[in-house]
Each structure stands twice: as C-alpha cells, then as structure tokens.
Write a protein that holds these residues in place. Structure first.
Motif, PDB file in Angstrom:
ATOM      1  N   GLY A   1       0.830  -1.208   0.000  1.00  0.00           N
ATOM      2  CA  GLY A   1       0.000   0.000   0.000  1.00  0.00           C
ATOM      3  C   GLY A   1       0.855   1.245   0.000  1.00  0.00           C
ATOM      4  O   GLY A   1       2.023   1.227   0.399  1.00  0.00           O
ATOM      5  N   VAL A   2       0.258   2.338  -0.428  1.00  0.00           N
ATOM      6  CA  VAL A   2       0.977   3.612  -0.494  1.00  0.00           C
ATOM      7  C   VAL A   2       1.478   4.007   0.891  1.00  0.00           C
ATOM      8  O   VAL A   2       2.607   4.496   1.037  1.00  0.00           O
ATOM      9  CB  VAL A   2       0.078   4.716  -1.103  1.00  0.00           C
ATOM     10  N   ALA A   3       0.678   3.785   1.932  1.00  0.00           N
ATOM     11  CA  ALA A   3       1.095   4.136   3.290  1.00  0.00           C
ATOM     12  C   ALA A   3       2.350   3.366   3.697  1.00  0.00           C
ATOM     13  O   ALA A   3       3.266   3.930   4.312  1.00  0.00           O
ATOM     14  CB  ALA A   3      -0.036   3.861   4.276  1.00  0.00           C
ATOM     15  N   VAL A   4       2.413   2.096   3.340  1.00  0.00           N
ATOM     16  CA  VAL A   4       3.586   1.276   3.657  1.00  0.00           C
ATOM     17  C   VAL A   4       4.810   1.811   2.918  1.00  0.00           C
ATOM     18  O   VAL A   4       5.890   1.947   3.499  1.00  0.00           O
ATOM     19  CB  VAL A   4       3.330  -0.206   3.287  1.00  0.00           C
ATOM     20  N   ILE A   5       4.630   2.129   1.654  1.00  0.00           N
ATOM     21  CA  ILE A   5       5.742   2.648   0.846  1.00  0.00           C
ATOM     22  C   ILE A   5       6.222   3.982   1.392  1.00  0.00           C
ATOM     23  O   ILE A   5       7.431   4.222   1.506  1.00  0.00           O
ATOM     24  CB  ILE A   5       5.329   2.784  -0.642  1.00  0.00           C
ATOM     25  N   ARG A   6       5.287   4.856   1.748  1.00  0.00           N
ATOM     26  CA  ARG A   6       5.681   6.165   2.293  1.00  0.00           C
ATOM     27  C   ARG A   6       6.481   5.995   3.575  1.00  0.00           C
ATOM     28  O   ARG A   6       7.482   6.677   3.789  1.00  0.00           O
ATOM     29  CB  ARG A   6       4.449   7.034   2.549  1.00  0.00           C
ATOM     30  N   ARG A   7       6.055   5.075   4.431  1.00  0.00           N
ATOM     31  CA  ARG A   7       6.784   4.817   5.668  1.00  0.00           C
ATOM     32  C   ARG A   7       8.155   4.227   5.377  1.00  0.00           C
ATOM     33  O   ARG A   7       9.158   4.617   5.976  1.00  0.00           O
ATOM     34  CB  ARG A   7       5.996   3.844   6.559  1.00  0.00           C
ATOM     35  N   TRP A   8       8.202   3.283   4.441  1.00  0.00           N
ATOM     36  CA  TRP A   8       9.442   2.609   4.085  1.00  0.00           C
ATOM     37  C   TRP A   8      10.458   3.606   3.526  1.00  0.00           C
ATOM     38  O   TRP A   8      11.641   3.572   3.864  1.00  0.00           O
ATOM     39  CB  TRP A   8       9.117   1.504   3.080  1.00  0.00           C
ATOM     40  N   LEU A   9       9.995   4.507   2.642  1.00  0.00           N
ATOM     41  CA  LEU A   9      10.885   5.509   2.048  1.00  0.00           C
ATOM     42  C   LEU A   9      11.010   6.771   2.901  1.00  0.00           C
ATOM     43  O   LEU A   9      11.708   7.702   2.520  1.00  0.00           O
ATOM     44  CB  LEU A   9      10.401   5.884   0.644  1.00  0.00           C
TER      45      LEU A   9
ATOM     46  N   PHE B   1       7.253  11.851 -11.640  1.00  0.00           N
ATOM     47  CA  PHE B   1       7.272  10.630 -12.440  1.00  0.00           C
ATOM     48  C   PHE B   1       6.284  10.751 -13.590  1.00  0.00           C
ATOM     49  O   PHE B   1       6.588  10.401 -14.721  1.00  0.00           O
ATOM     50  CB  PHE B   1       6.939   9.399 -11.587  1.00  0.00           C
ATOM     51  N   ARG B   2       5.111  11.257 -13.306  1.00  0.00           N
ATOM     52  CA  ARG B   2       4.107  11.412 -14.364  1.00  0.00           C
ATOM     53  C   ARG B   2       4.567  12.442 -15.406  1.00  0.00           C
ATOM     54  O   ARG B   2       4.306  12.287 -16.590  1.00  0.00           O
ATOM     55  CB  ARG B   2       2.764  11.793 -13.775  1.00  0.00           C
ATOM     56  N   LYS B   3       5.263  13.491 -14.956  1.00  0.00           N
ATOM     57  CA  LYS B   3       5.742  14.533 -15.876  1.00  0.00           C
ATOM     58  C   LYS B   3       6.776  13.984 -16.859  1.00  0.00           C
ATOM     59  O   LYS B   3       6.697  14.226 -18.055  1.00  0.00           O
ATOM     60  CB  LYS B   3       6.352  15.697 -15.083  1.00  0.00           C
TER      61      LYS B   3
ATOM     62  N   GLY C   1       6.166   0.790  -9.831  1.00  0.00           N
ATOM     63  CA  GLY C   1       5.275  -0.273  -9.370  1.00  0.00           C
ATOM     64  C   GLY C   1       3.955   0.269  -8.872  1.00  0.00           C
ATOM     65  O   GLY C   1       2.885  -0.271  -9.188  1.00  0.00           O
ATOM     66  N   ILE C   2       4.008   1.336  -8.101  1.00  0.00           N
ATOM     67  CA  ILE C   2       2.786   1.956  -7.575  1.00  0.00           C
ATOM     68  C   ILE C   2       1.882   2.398  -8.720  1.00  0.00           C
ATOM     69  O   ILE C   2       0.666   2.197  -8.681  1.00  0.00           O
ATOM     70  CB  ILE C   2       3.123   3.158  -6.665  1.00  0.00           C
ATOM     71  N   LEU C   3       2.487   2.987  -9.746  1.00  0.00           N
ATOM     72  CA  LEU C   3       1.716   3.520 -10.875  1.00  0.00           C
ATOM     73  C   LEU C   3       1.422   2.461 -11.939  1.00  0.00           C
ATOM     74  O   LEU C   3       0.868   2.769 -12.992  1.00  0.00           O
ATOM     75  CB  LEU C   3       2.451   4.708 -11.497  1.00  0.00           C
ATOM     76  N   ARG C   4       1.811   1.225 -11.664  1.00  0.00           N
ATOM     77  CA  ARG C   4       1.496   0.094 -12.541  1.00  0.00           C
ATOM     78  C   ARG C   4       2.048   0.271 -13.961  1.00  0.00           C
ATOM     79  O   ARG C   4       1.389  -0.011 -14.953  1.00  0.00           O
ATOM     80  CB  ARG C   4      -0.006  -0.170 -12.621  1.00  0.00           C
TER      81      ARG C   4
END
Length: 143
Positions: A67-75, A89-91, A114-117
């Motif tokens: 999940g995004v919350a896990v990734i935010r905590r991890w990073l 990233f989108r830009k 990965g998050i953005l598939r």
C-alpha cells in the motif's frame, strides 16, 4: 566490499542486487575491483546488470503490491513528498526509468513505477538499458 570481491561473479551479482534495493551498497566498487583482477569485462557487466535489474524488480514489486502508506513509511516520505514524486514521475514518464541507476532518485523511481502500474515490459527494458549503459561506462573507464 572485500567479501563481495572475494566471491567473484557471485559476489558481484549479490552486491548489484542488494545495491538496487534501499540498502546502501556500491556494486561499482566490486565491479572495478574484479576488472582490475583481470576478469572478463563482458561477463562482469552482464552479471552486474542482471543483478541490479533483478533488485530493481524487487522495488517494483514492493510498489505494486504494498500500500501507499507502507511505501511512504518505508521511504520515509511525507504526503507532500510522495505527491511531488508522483507528479515528477508522471511529468517525465516511463523514460525516467533510464535513470533508475542514479543514486538517491533511482530506488524511489522503481518503487513509483510499481505503484503507478507501469507495464512490466517497459520497466524491464528501460531499467536494463540505463543500468547496462552505466556498467559499460564504468568498465570502459576502469579499463
């Protein structure tokens, strides 16, 4: 790093794999040491690239399945930092994955993909191109 160097190609693979994750390792040092020991540049570049791309795939998988919350905590990213990284990233799009080798930005790029598939084929092609080119340049400079 000496331990990795003593293991030759296997050590280089492990160093490259782990360096592509969030662990603070430098596969470049191992690559150069092995080159200076007379091992084949082509085989070393190949092993380093494969290991590093597989490590980046771990980051992609974490971004894809966690999940995004896990990734935010991890990073260790705030909501604002995460939104900013996503906008960047989108830009710049999937082409930014050619910079997955770069210190500081490389790991978050592969996680964000990965998050953005991002399509896995594009991920593998672009990440491999960038990492291969980096190792070729390092091997050329060391030779």
């Amino acid at each position: 790093m000496e331990y990795f160097t003593e293991l030759g190609h296997i050590g280089l693979f492990l160093a490259a794999f782990l360096a592509a994750t969030v662990l603070p390792l430098s596969s470049e040092v191992v690559l150069v040491a092995l080159l200076l020991n007379g091992l084949s540049p082509a085989s070393l570049v190949t092993v380093a690239t494969v290991g590093n791309v597989l490590g980046a795939l771990v980051n992609y998988a974490l971004g894809y399945w966690a999940g995004v919350a896990v990734i935010r905590r991890w990073l260790k990213m705030s909501e604002a930092e995460f939104v900013s990284a996503e906008k960047r990233f989108r830009k710049y799009g999937v082409w930014s994955l050619c910079l997955a080798w770069a210190p500081v930005i490389g790991d978050p790029l592969t996680v964000m993909a990965g998050i953005l598939r991002v399509r896995l084929l594009w991920f593998v092609l672009l990440v491999t191109a960038g990492k291969l080119l980096r190792y070729v340049v390092i091997a050329w400079m060391a030779g």
